[in-house]
Design a protein around this motif. Structure first.
Motif, PDB file in Angstrom:
ATOM      1  N   ALA A 214       0.820  -1.214   0.000  1.00 45.32           N
ATOM      2  CA  ALA A 214       0.000   0.000   0.000  1.00 45.32           C
ATOM      3  C   ALA A 214       0.853   1.262   0.000  1.00 45.32           C
ATOM      4  O   ALA A 214       0.452   2.295  -0.556  1.00 45.32           O
ATOM      5  CB  ALA A 214      -0.927  -0.007   1.212  1.00 45.32           C
ATOM      6  N   ALA A 215       2.037   1.199   0.600  1.00 42.58           N
ATOM      7  CA  ALA A 215       2.884   2.397   0.697  1.00 42.58           C
ATOM      8  C   ALA A 215       3.301   2.916  -0.675  1.00 42.58           C
ATOM      9  O   ALA A 215       3.552   4.115  -0.836  1.00 42.58           O
ATOM     10  CB  ALA A 215       4.132   2.085   1.530  1.00 42.58           C
ATOM     11  N   VAL A 216       3.366   2.028  -1.685  1.00 46.68           N
ATOM     12  CA  VAL A 216       3.789   2.445  -3.019  1.00 46.68           C
ATOM     13  C   VAL A 216       2.816   3.465  -3.604  1.00 46.68           C
ATOM     14  O   VAL A 216       3.225   4.425  -4.274  1.00 46.68           O
ATOM     15  CB  VAL A 216       3.927   1.217  -3.939  1.00 46.68           C
ATOM     16  CG1 VAL A 216       4.021   1.632  -5.401  1.00 46.68           C
ATOM     17  CG2 VAL A 216       5.148   0.399  -3.542  1.00 46.68           C
ATOM     18  N   SER A 217       1.531   3.289  -3.362  1.00 49.21           N
ATOM     19  CA  SER A 217       0.523   4.186  -3.928  1.00 49.21           C
ATOM     20  C   SER A 217      -0.044   5.173  -2.909  1.00 49.21           C
ATOM     21  O   SER A 217      -1.053   5.829  -3.171  1.00 49.21           O
ATOM     22  CB  SER A 217      -0.623   3.369  -4.533  1.00 49.21           C
ATOM     23  OG  SER A 217      -1.219   2.537  -3.546  1.00 49.21           O
ATOM     24  N   SER A 218       0.595   5.302  -1.767  1.00 47.09           N
ATOM     25  CA  SER A 218       0.093   6.202  -0.733  1.00 47.09           C
ATOM     26  C   SER A 218       0.221   7.662  -1.147  1.00 47.09           C
ATOM     27  O   SER A 218       0.989   8.012  -2.045  1.00 47.09           O
ATOM     28  CB  SER A 218       0.873   5.987   0.573  1.00 47.09           C
ATOM     29  OG  SER A 218       2.219   6.409   0.411  1.00 47.09           O
TER      30      SER A 218
ATOM     31  N   GLN B 258      -0.072   7.101 -14.762  1.00 43.20           N
ATOM     32  CA  GLN B 258       0.529   5.833 -14.374  1.00 43.20           C
ATOM     33  C   GLN B 258       0.475   5.561 -12.872  1.00 43.20           C
ATOM     34  O   GLN B 258       0.192   4.436 -12.452  1.00 43.20           O
ATOM     35  CB  GLN B 258       1.976   5.785 -14.860  1.00 43.20           C
ATOM     36  CG  GLN B 258       2.106   5.720 -16.369  1.00 43.20           C
ATOM     37  CD  GLN B 258       1.601   4.404 -16.925  1.00 43.20           C
ATOM     38  OE1 GLN B 258       1.895   3.351 -16.389  1.00 43.20           O
ATOM     39  NE2 GLN B 258       0.825   4.468 -17.999  1.00 43.20           N
ATOM     40  N   TYR B 259       0.763   6.553 -12.048  1.00 36.71           N
ATOM     41  CA  TYR B 259       0.809   6.312 -10.603  1.00 36.71           C
ATOM     42  C   TYR B 259      -0.582   6.255  -9.986  1.00 36.71           C
ATOM     43  O   TYR B 259      -0.760   5.643  -8.939  1.00 36.71           O
ATOM     44  CB  TYR B 259       1.644   7.387  -9.900  1.00 36.71           C
ATOM     45  CG  TYR B 259       3.125   7.292 -10.182  1.00 36.71           C
ATOM     46  CD1 TYR B 259       4.001   6.686  -9.280  1.00 36.71           C
ATOM     47  CD2 TYR B 259       3.659   7.800 -11.359  1.00 36.71           C
ATOM     48  CE1 TYR B 259       5.365   6.601  -9.539  1.00 36.71           C
ATOM     49  CE2 TYR B 259       5.016   7.718 -11.637  1.00 36.71           C
ATOM     50  CZ  TYR B 259       5.862   7.118 -10.731  1.00 36.71           C
ATOM     51  OH  TYR B 259       7.213   7.038 -11.005  1.00 36.71           O
ATOM     52  N   LEU B 260      -1.570   6.864 -10.646  1.00 37.34           N
ATOM     53  CA  LEU B 260      -2.948   6.779 -10.156  1.00 37.34           C
ATOM     54  C   LEU B 260      -3.725   5.694 -10.876  1.00 37.34           C
ATOM     55  O   LEU B 260      -4.847   5.382 -10.485  1.00 37.34           O
ATOM     56  CB  LEU B 260      -3.656   8.126 -10.329  1.00 37.34           C
ATOM     57  CG  LEU B 260      -3.031   9.323  -9.611  1.00 37.34           C
ATOM     58  CD1 LEU B 260      -3.849  10.576  -9.863  1.00 37.34           C
ATOM     59  CD2 LEU B 260      -2.893   9.058  -8.113  1.00 37.34           C
ATOM     60  N   GLY B 261      -3.136   5.122 -11.934  1.00 40.90           N
ATOM     61  CA  GLY B 261      -3.828   4.085 -12.688  1.00 40.90           C
ATOM     62  C   GLY B 261      -5.119   4.574 -13.307  1.00 40.90           C
ATOM     63  O   GLY B 261      -6.133   3.854 -13.295  1.00 40.90           O
TER      64      GLY B 261
END
Length: 245
Positions: free
Chosen positions: A76-80, A155-158
């Motif tokens: 989860a920390a990757v997309s926090s 990309q980071y929010l998909g």
């Protein structure tokens, strides 16, 4: 020394040899080498060091230790929110380092052009994974700041059909723009759409021309996936833009 394949590569064969990474040279090798040397001279640790070319004609880069988020399922920390803030600030740092340099030419900055979790090295900071560096600079070129930030948002929010909460995605787009201190954010959503359309067309055109890597991407459904993401952003454009004002 023994070589081991690095995971995540879809277009190029990349191997690790000791504390270095070896990858095929390309028409972009000199530009990328000059760019990485610029980062090194500026004391910026957010990219590999360029170490030259080996006896097999491959470019040699320093190996960056850490967690590269190339698999679909991530901690989860990757997309926090905290990681998004850190990504935006890292992008701002390298943009500012390149602004006004010969490498940027008549453009604002040198942009990475392929920023995504798969090209990000995460390391533990106070017990949580946080972005520390970007890899895969092969597509770096002079351009506008907003292009990299739009790619980050995509990309980071998909951004696409898998997004469960449009309102939260809009909030996180605003967080990225604020953390970077982006001034012309009114064009951010349209630039996301530009990237998605460009990516889909690039895959299809390359595959039609017989480019092996593009054929592979098309065969696994990448162009269709990008088209669906484009349609999702188009459908929710007003809500995303409203959050940026």
């Amino acid at each position: 020394m023994p070589e081991s394949s690095l995971p995540g590569g879809f277009v190029n064969a990349v191997v690790r040899v000791g504390d270095t990474v070896r990858r095929p040279v390309s028409a972009r090798t000199k530009f990328v080498g000059d760019l990485l040397r610029l980062f090194e001279a500026g004391g910026w640790s957010g990219a590999p060091r360029y170490l030259g070319v080996d006896e097999k004609g491959r470019e040699v880069l320093s190996y960056l230790d850490g967690h590269v988020a190339w698999e679909p399922r991530q901690p989860a920390a990757v997309s926090s929110d905290e990681s998004l803030v850190a990504v935006a600030r890292l992008v701002r740092e390298f943009h500012d380092l390149t602004a006004g340099t010969p490498l940027a030419g008549d453009h604002d900055v040198v942009r990475h052009n392929d920023l995504s979790p798969k090209n990000t090295v995460y390391r533990l900071v106070s017990g949580s994974l946080r972005p520390a560096a970007f890899i895969d600079w092969d597509l770096a070129a002079p351009g506008a700041r907003i292009h990299d930030i739009a790619h980050v948002c995509w990309q980071y929010l998909g951004l696409g059909p898998a997004v469960a909460d449009v309102g939260d995605a809009a909030r996180r787009m605003r967080l990225i723009a604020d953390s970077y201190a982006l001034s012309d954010r009114q064009r951010l959503v349209s630039t996301v759409l530009w990237w998605q359309d460009r990516c889909r067309r690039g895959i299809e055109t390359g595959a039609d021309a017989g480019d092996v890597a593009m054929v592979r991407l098309r065969d696994v459904g990448a162009a269709r996936e990008v088209q669906r993401a484009y349609q999702w952003v188009s459908d929710h454009r007003r809500a995303l833009e409203r959050a940026l004002h």
